[in-house]
Design a protein around this motif. Structure first.
Motif, PDB file in Angstrom:
ATOM      1  N   ARG A  14      17.056   3.162  -1.141  1.00  0.00           N
ATOM      2  CA  ARG A  14      16.373   3.514  -2.382  1.00  0.00           C
ATOM      3  C   ARG A  14      16.373   5.021  -2.554  1.00  0.00           C
ATOM      4  NH1 ARG A  14      10.806   1.538  -1.371  1.00  0.00           N
ATOM      5  NH2 ARG A  14      11.407   0.430   0.511  1.00  0.00           N
ATOM      6  N   PRO A  15      16.387   5.504  -3.810  1.00  0.00           N
ATOM      7  CA  PRO A  15      16.218   6.944  -3.998  1.00  0.00           C
ATOM      8  C   PRO A  15      14.840   7.394  -3.543  1.00  0.00           C
ATOM      9  CG  PRO A  15      16.424   5.800  -6.125  1.00  0.00           C
ATOM     10  CD  PRO A  15      16.528   4.764  -5.053  1.00  0.00           C
ATOM     11  N   ALA A  16      14.703   8.687  -3.323  1.00  0.00           N
ATOM     12  CA  ALA A  16      13.389   9.213  -2.921  1.00  0.00           C
ATOM     13  C   ALA A  16      12.356   8.859  -3.993  1.00  0.00           C
ATOM     14  CB  ALA A  16      13.488  10.718  -2.744  1.00  0.00           C
ATOM     15  N   PRO A  17      11.124   8.572  -3.582  1.00  0.00           N
ATOM     16  CA  PRO A  17      10.098   8.198  -4.560  1.00  0.00           C
ATOM     17  C   PRO A  17       9.767   9.352  -5.507  1.00  0.00           C
ATOM     18  CG  PRO A  17       9.124   8.557  -2.398  1.00  0.00           C
ATOM     19  CD  PRO A  17      10.607   8.623  -2.207  1.00  0.00           C
ATOM     20  N   ALA A  18       9.394   9.004  -6.724  1.00  0.00           N
ATOM     21  CA  ALA A  18       9.000  10.028  -7.703  1.00  0.00           C
ATOM     22  C   ALA A  18       7.708  10.683  -7.249  1.00  0.00           C
ATOM     23  CB  ALA A  18       8.816   9.382  -9.071  1.00  0.00           C
ATOM     24  N   HIS A  92      -6.691   7.384  16.815  1.00  0.00           N
ATOM     25  CA  HIS A  92      -5.331   7.340  16.272  1.00  0.00           C
ATOM     26  C   HIS A  92      -5.369   7.700  14.790  1.00  0.00           C
ATOM     27  CE1 HIS A  92      -4.973   4.895  19.884  1.00  0.00           C
ATOM     28  NE2 HIS A  92      -3.667   5.125  19.853  1.00  0.00           N
ATOM     29  N   VAL A  93      -4.232   8.173  14.324  1.00  0.00           N
ATOM     30  CA  VAL A  93      -4.132   8.505  12.904  1.00  0.00           C
ATOM     31  C   VAL A  93      -2.811   7.957  12.373  1.00  0.00           C
ATOM     32  CG1 VAL A  93      -3.311  10.826  13.478  1.00  0.00           C
ATOM     33  CG2 VAL A  93      -4.298  10.420  11.251  1.00  0.00           C
ATOM     34  N   VAL A  94      -2.874   7.379  11.172  1.00  0.00           N
ATOM     35  CA  VAL A  94      -1.683   6.796  10.535  1.00  0.00           C
ATOM     36  C   VAL A  94      -1.335   7.646   9.321  1.00  0.00           C
ATOM     37  CG1 VAL A  94      -0.815   4.804   9.245  1.00  0.00           C
ATOM     38  CG2 VAL A  94      -2.125   4.447  11.350  1.00  0.00           C
ATOM     39  N   PHE A  95      -0.054   7.966   9.191  1.00  0.00           N
ATOM     40  CA  PHE A  95       0.433   8.749   8.058  1.00  0.00           C
ATOM     41  C   PHE A  95       1.281   7.850   7.174  1.00  0.00           C
ATOM     42  CE2 PHE A  95      -0.322  11.589  11.600  1.00  0.00           C
ATOM     43  CZ  PHE A  95      -1.062  12.610  11.007  1.00  0.00           C
ATOM     44  N   GLY A  96       0.947   7.781   5.889  1.00  0.00           N
ATOM     45  CA  GLY A  96       1.663   6.895   4.966  1.00  0.00           C
ATOM     46  C   GLY A  96       2.380   7.696   3.895  1.00  0.00           C
ATOM     47  N   GLY A  97       3.569   7.211   3.503  1.00  0.00           N
ATOM     48  CA  GLY A  97       4.361   7.891   2.473  1.00  0.00           C
ATOM     49  C   GLY A  97       4.415   7.097   1.184  1.00  0.00           C
ATOM     50  N   LEU A  98       4.819   7.765   0.115  1.00  0.00           N
ATOM     51  CA  LEU A  98       4.919   7.117  -1.198  1.00  0.00           C
ATOM     52  C   LEU A  98       5.915   5.956  -1.192  1.00  0.00           C
ATOM     53  CD1 LEU A  98       5.057  10.385  -3.346  1.00  0.00           C
ATOM     54  CD2 LEU A  98       3.216   8.676  -3.434  1.00  0.00           C
ATOM     55  N   THR A 147       6.397  11.455   8.834  1.00  0.00           N
ATOM     56  CA  THR A 147       6.385  10.766   7.535  1.00  0.00           C
ATOM     57  C   THR A 147       6.577  11.745   6.376  1.00  0.00           C
ATOM     58  OG1 THR A 147       5.046   8.929   8.316  1.00  0.00           O
ATOM     59  CG2 THR A 147       4.887   9.437   5.973  1.00  0.00           C
ATOM     60  N   LYS A 148       7.555  11.401   5.533  1.00  0.00           N
ATOM     61  CA  LYS A 148       7.810  12.201   4.323  1.00  0.00           C
ATOM     62  C   LYS A 148       6.956  11.667   3.171  1.00  0.00           C
ATOM     63  CE  LYS A 148      12.389  11.305   4.536  1.00  0.00           C
ATOM     64  NZ  LYS A 148      13.840  11.470   4.267  1.00  0.00           N
ATOM     65  N   HIS A 149       6.945  12.397   2.071  1.00  0.00           N
ATOM     66  CA  HIS A 149       6.240  11.971   0.840  1.00  0.00           C
ATOM     67  C   HIS A 149       4.804  11.534   1.168  1.00  0.00           C
ATOM     68  CE1 HIS A 149      10.447  11.780  -0.278  1.00  0.00           C
ATOM     69  NE2 HIS A 149      10.649  10.759   0.513  1.00  0.00           N
ATOM     70  N   LEU A 150       4.139  12.348   1.980  1.00  0.00           N
ATOM     71  CA  LEU A 150       2.827  11.979   2.516  1.00  0.00           C
ATOM     72  C   LEU A 150       1.796  11.769   1.404  1.00  0.00           C
ATOM     73  CD1 LEU A 150       1.231  11.716   5.213  1.00  0.00           C
ATOM     74  CD2 LEU A 150       0.646  14.132   4.955  1.00  0.00           C
ATOM     75  N   CYS A 151       1.175  10.602   1.381  1.00  0.00           N
ATOM     76  CA  CYS A 151       0.162  10.343   0.342  1.00  0.00           C
ATOM     77  C   CYS A 151      -1.072   9.674   0.933  1.00  0.00           C
ATOM     78  CB  CYS A 151       0.742   9.473  -0.772  1.00  0.00           C
ATOM     79  SG  CYS A 151       1.187   7.823  -0.254  1.00  0.00           S
ATOM     80  N   ARG A 152      -1.078   9.410   2.253  1.00  0.00           N
ATOM     81  CA  ARG A 152      -2.204   8.707   2.852  1.00  0.00           C
ATOM     82  C   ARG A 152      -2.368   9.119   4.311  1.00  0.00           C
ATOM     83  NH1 ARG A 152      -0.942   4.489   0.270  1.00  0.00           N
ATOM     84  NH2 ARG A 152       0.626   3.935   1.780  1.00  0.00           N
TER      85      ARG A 152
END
Ligand SMILES: Nc1nc2c(c(=O)[nH]1)N[C@H]1C(S)=C(S)[C@@H](COP(=O)(O)O)O[C@H]1N2
Ligand SMILES: [Mo]
Length: 224
Positions: A14-18, A92-98, A147-152
């Motif tokens: 998929r392309p990178a998220p907007a 622990h810490v979780v990193f979420g991307g778009l 994690t890229k596009h970090l949003c969470r």
């Protein structure tokens, strides 16, 4: 070693998220009261620069990347920790991307001084290939942790299960929790030497998918 710094990862077809107009990082988890931190807030925190190499678990490395952003420890101490209940021990810490990529770190590893939330690479704002608008950078761990596009950002009081939800990472890799490059902690159960040839075989198809994903991400959508 690899030429340049390719777009890589587990969500490549998929392309990178907007990037949203006003990007935020959602802070949540068992221990914290949820809130949304506008990404612009990072500019007001003490800044950190870091020059480091980057190592993908599949066996390529990109060298001498110059990142700029905020140390995760700074963000944690100044913004996240004050919202955590006093009696709670975050482990622990979780990193979420778009794009729904997720990674997990122990707090001990996450608070290392070279773990960064970066919005700039080599003096420019991050582009879509490398994680716009902001990404985690943990150079001593394999790339899948960053994690890229970090949003969470989720804080946890025990090691969460099922973090690596992408089928490729779940079945093929069973990623190591600590994933330290210099210990070659690639896989939870298997020794690194047994994996190197197989992981290396992944590089050409992933590079192909990566080029495909980036090309599409730069092409404006066709008019209807
Ligand atoms: N959001 C997101 N972050 C991600 C990935 C991904 O697919 N999505 N891939 C990971 C993997 S496996 C690697 S090696 C690095 C690659 O970083 P790069 O694309 O900037 O080279 O990003 C990591 N972070
Ligand atoms: Mo990777």
């Amino acid at each position: 070693m690899i030429d340049g710094f390719p777009r890589f990862g587990t969500h490549l077809a998929r392309p990178a998220p907007a990037v949203p107009l006003d990007p935020v990082i959602e802070i949540s988890g068992a221990a914290a009261k949820s809130f949304a931190l506008p990404l612009t807030a990072l500019a007001t925190l003490p800044r950190r620069e870091l020059t480091a190499d980057f190592h993908c678990v599949a066996g390529w490395s990109a060298t001498n990347l110059h990142w700029e952003g905020v140390a995760f420890e700074t963000l944690y101490r100044m913004i996240i920790e004050p919202s955590v209940q006093p009696e709670t021990s975050v482990t622990h810490v979780v990193f979420g991307g778009l794009d729904d990529h997720r990674s997990v770190m122990s707090m001990e590893d996450a608070l290392e001084e070279d773990v960064l939330i970066a919005e700039h690479l080599d003096g420019r704002p991050l582009d879509g290939d490398h994680g716009a608008p902001a990404r985690l950078v943990s150079p001593n761990q394999y790339g899948f942790v960053s994690t890229k596009h970090l949003c969470r950002i989720e804080v946890h009081t025990a090691e969460p299960t099922g973090v690596y939800a992408s089928p490729a990472l779940r079945f093929l890799l069973r990623p190591h929790l600590r994933a330290r490059v210099w210990e070659e902690e690639r896989h939870r159960d298997l020794p690194a030497w047994s994996l190197r040839p197989a992981y290396r075989l992944l590089i050409p198809p992933i590079t192909f998918l990566s080029a495909h994903g980036s090309r599409r991400s730069r092409t404006p959508p066709a008019p209807l």
